[in-house]
Design an enzyme around this catalytic site. Structure first.
Site, PDB file in Angstrom:
ATOM      1  N   HIS A   2       0.872  -1.200   0.000  1.00  0.00           N
ATOM      2  CA  HIS A   2       0.000   0.000   0.000  1.00  0.00           C
ATOM      3  C   HIS A   2       0.899   1.238   0.000  1.00  0.00           C
ATOM      4  O   HIS A   2       1.503   1.571   1.011  1.00  0.00           O
ATOM      5  CB  HIS A   2      -0.889   0.000   1.250  1.00  0.00           C
ATOM      6  CG  HIS A   2      -1.864   1.141   1.302  1.00  0.00           C
ATOM      7  ND1 HIS A   2      -3.215   0.982   1.574  1.00  0.00           N
ATOM      8  CD2 HIS A   2      -1.701   2.475   1.142  1.00  0.00           C
ATOM      9  CE1 HIS A   2      -3.815   2.141   1.567  1.00  0.00           C
ATOM     10  NE2 HIS A   2      -2.921   3.082   1.313  1.00  0.00           N
ATOM     11  N   HIS A  34       1.596   5.378  -1.624  1.00  0.00           N
ATOM     12  CA  HIS A  34       1.225   6.581  -2.391  1.00  0.00           C
ATOM     13  C   HIS A  34       2.485   7.172  -3.008  1.00  0.00           C
ATOM     14  O   HIS A  34       3.422   7.506  -2.289  1.00  0.00           O
ATOM     15  CB  HIS A  34       0.572   7.620  -1.474  1.00  0.00           C
ATOM     16  CG  HIS A  34      -0.697   7.123  -0.857  1.00  0.00           C
ATOM     17  ND1 HIS A  34      -1.936   7.302  -1.440  1.00  0.00           N
ATOM     18  CD2 HIS A  34      -0.916   6.415   0.277  1.00  0.00           C
ATOM     19  CE1 HIS A  34      -2.868   6.734  -0.681  1.00  0.00           C
ATOM     20  NE2 HIS A  34      -2.275   6.185   0.368  1.00  0.00           N
ATOM     21  N   HIS A  66      -4.555  -0.804   5.785  1.00  0.00           N
ATOM     22  CA  HIS A  66      -3.999  -0.074   6.940  1.00  0.00           C
ATOM     23  C   HIS A  66      -4.896  -0.150   8.192  1.00  0.00           C
ATOM     24  O   HIS A  66      -5.368   0.856   8.701  1.00  0.00           O
ATOM     25  CB  HIS A  66      -3.680   1.393   6.600  1.00  0.00           C
ATOM     26  CG  HIS A  66      -4.735   2.126   5.808  1.00  0.00           C
ATOM     27  ND1 HIS A  66      -6.051   2.182   6.176  1.00  0.00           N
ATOM     28  CD2 HIS A  66      -4.631   2.834   4.664  1.00  0.00           C
ATOM     29  CE1 HIS A  66      -6.704   2.879   5.279  1.00  0.00           C
ATOM     30  NE2 HIS A  66      -5.883   3.293   4.357  1.00  0.00           N
TER      31      HIS A  66
HETATM   32  C1  NCD Z   1      -3.377   9.095   2.325  1.00  0.00           C
HETATM   33  C2  NCD Z   1      -2.943  10.159   1.304  1.00  0.00           C
HETATM   34  O1  NCD Z   1      -2.388  11.182   1.711  1.00  0.00           O
HETATM   35  O2  NCD Z   1      -3.158   9.941   0.113  1.00  0.00           O
HETATM   36  N1  NCD Z   1      -3.390   9.696   3.635  1.00  0.00           N
HETATM   37  C3  NCD Z   1      -3.304   9.047   4.810  1.00  0.00           C
HETATM   38  O3  NCD Z   1      -3.419   9.708   5.840  1.00  0.00           O
HETATM   39  N2  NCD Z   1      -3.089   7.759   4.892  1.00  0.00           N
HETATM   40  C4  NCD Z   1      -4.692   8.539   1.932  1.00  0.00           C
HETATM   41  C5  NCD Z   1      -5.091   7.315   2.717  1.00  0.00           C
HETATM   42  O4  NCD Z   1      -4.547   6.221   2.502  1.00  0.00           O
HETATM   43  O5  NCD Z   1      -5.951   7.456   3.577  1.00  0.00           O
HETATM   44 ZN    ZN Z   2      -3.216   5.067   1.757  1.00  0.00          ZN
END
Ligand code: NCD
Ligand code: ZN
Length: 351
Positions: free
Chosen positions: A14, A16, A184
């Site tokens: 997972h 980003h 998560h």
């Molecule tokens: C994530 C993001 O910034 O894209 N933020 C987070 O707090 N985890 C999005 C997500 O997975 O919730």
């Molecule tokens: Zn995320």
């Protein structure tokens, strides 16, 4: 000689990576030590078409220093060329079956966000009406496309994940052949749900294994530890630790490393997300070592994900050593977790 530990083909289930300059900054930090990562689709606009998936994957590979080769997405072993594989996801909407059939070869999974619940999730699901969702979910079930879920309601912030358990039950019960990953997870409620349905799995971040709400807001406010779902109570963290450290076979590491520019974090209205990608493996080694569980780390960071998803990643061997590492203050304009602090393990070598 300092203690060492070698991990084979670590996977971040997972992640980003964002886009543009941010992507250029953060992607190589992951591709250096991980064999593959599941890439979240919450860009602006979100990744909702075949063209967008393909183009985003190309930008990721180029940011990592690899060029996309023809047909490299799915070779015989199920993964592409190079030594880092971005496992692409599509942003969940109620798609028709024809669209999903057409895009299936380009995606690894579909990621569902409740509308407005976290960063860039406005286009997500507004109502969890199973009949409205059924055609999409049945097509995914038939085509063996996993559903990854950000499981939070819009209730009180500490209760959002626990309240979402009834929706997981609805999804898991109605679509028994659909592989559903509770992303998560942060609560004992989610840990307890894991074994109730054969088709439910989970990812856990490193930060949720290390911190509770006290670390975020118990003293001075720590914006770089603020994320969704928010860190919870000590007993929740204990429940997460128990299944992670023992490498419960339905649980995988997913960093949810979520970079935001420094000015968006250190702001009135702090963006949610903790940036951990460059220190995730070091912190995992420290945590598992401190608990005498280093032998279970390989399952947590790679083997479980390989079995759950049936994937065979590109070969990579990462050796870590128990030697102090001072976490950089910043990577580009992103402040990592433990910025400027010293952690106990370092990356020694990557083959
Ligand atoms: C994530 C993001 O910034 O894209 N933020 C987070 O707090 N985890 C999005 C997500 O997975 O919730
Ligand atoms: Zn995320």
């Amino acid at each position: 000689m300092s203690k060492q530990h070698t991990l084979i083909m670590p996977l971040d289930m997972h992640l980003h990576l964002r886009d543009g300059v941010m992507l250029e900054t953060v992607a190589p930090l992951t591709s250096y030590t991980f064999s593959g990562a599941v890439i979240m689709p919450n860009l602006v606009p979100p990744v909702t078409s075949k063209e967008a998936v393909i183009a985003y994957k190309e930008r990721i590979l180029s940011a990592c220093g690899y060029e996309m080769q023809e047909n490299d997405f799915m070779d015989e072993d199920g993964l592409g060329g190079g030594d880092f594989e971005p496992l692409m996801t599509l942003f969940y909407q109620n798609y028709d079956e024809g669209f999903i059939e057409e895009i299936q070869d380009e995606i690894f999974a579909i990621k569902l966000y409740p509308a407005g619940i976290t960063t860039n999730s406005e286009g997500g699901v507004k109502s969890f009406d199973i009949e409205t969702m059924r055609p999409t979910l049945e097509a995914m079930e038939r085509l063996h496309i996993p559903l990854l879920v950000h499981g939070e309601t819009d209730g009180f912030v500490m209760d959002r994940e626990a309240e979402f358990m009834s929706i997981y039950e609805l999804l898991a019960g109605n679509f028994p052949d659909l592989k559903i990953v509770m992303e998560h997870i942060t609560t004992k409620a989610a840990v307890d749900m894991l074994d109730k349905y054969a088709n439910l799995y989970a990812t856990i971040t490193i930060h949720h294994l290390l911190i509770t709400l006290d670390d975020v807001a118990g003293g001075m406010m720590k914006p770089h530890l603020f994320c969704k779902p928010i860190a919870k109570r000590p007993e929740d963290r204990e429940a997460l630790l128990k299944i992670a450290l023992n490498a419960h076979p339905k649980v995988m590491f997913g960093s949810d490393s979520a970079p935001h520019p420094q000015d968006k974090k250190e702001a009135c209205g702090c963006a949610a997300g903790v940036f951990t990608a460059p220190i995730a493996l070091q912190l995992l080694c420290e945590l598992f070592d401190d608990h005498g569980k280093l032998n279970n780390l390989q399952s947590f960071v790679s083997d479980n994900a390989q079995s759950i998803y049936g994937i065979c990643p590109e070969f990579k061997e990462v050796t870590l050593v128990k030697e102090a590492f001072k976490v950089p203050e910043k990577y580009g304009n992103v402040v990592p977790m433990y910025s400027g602090e010293t952690i106990a393990w370092s990356i020694e070598d990557v083959l």
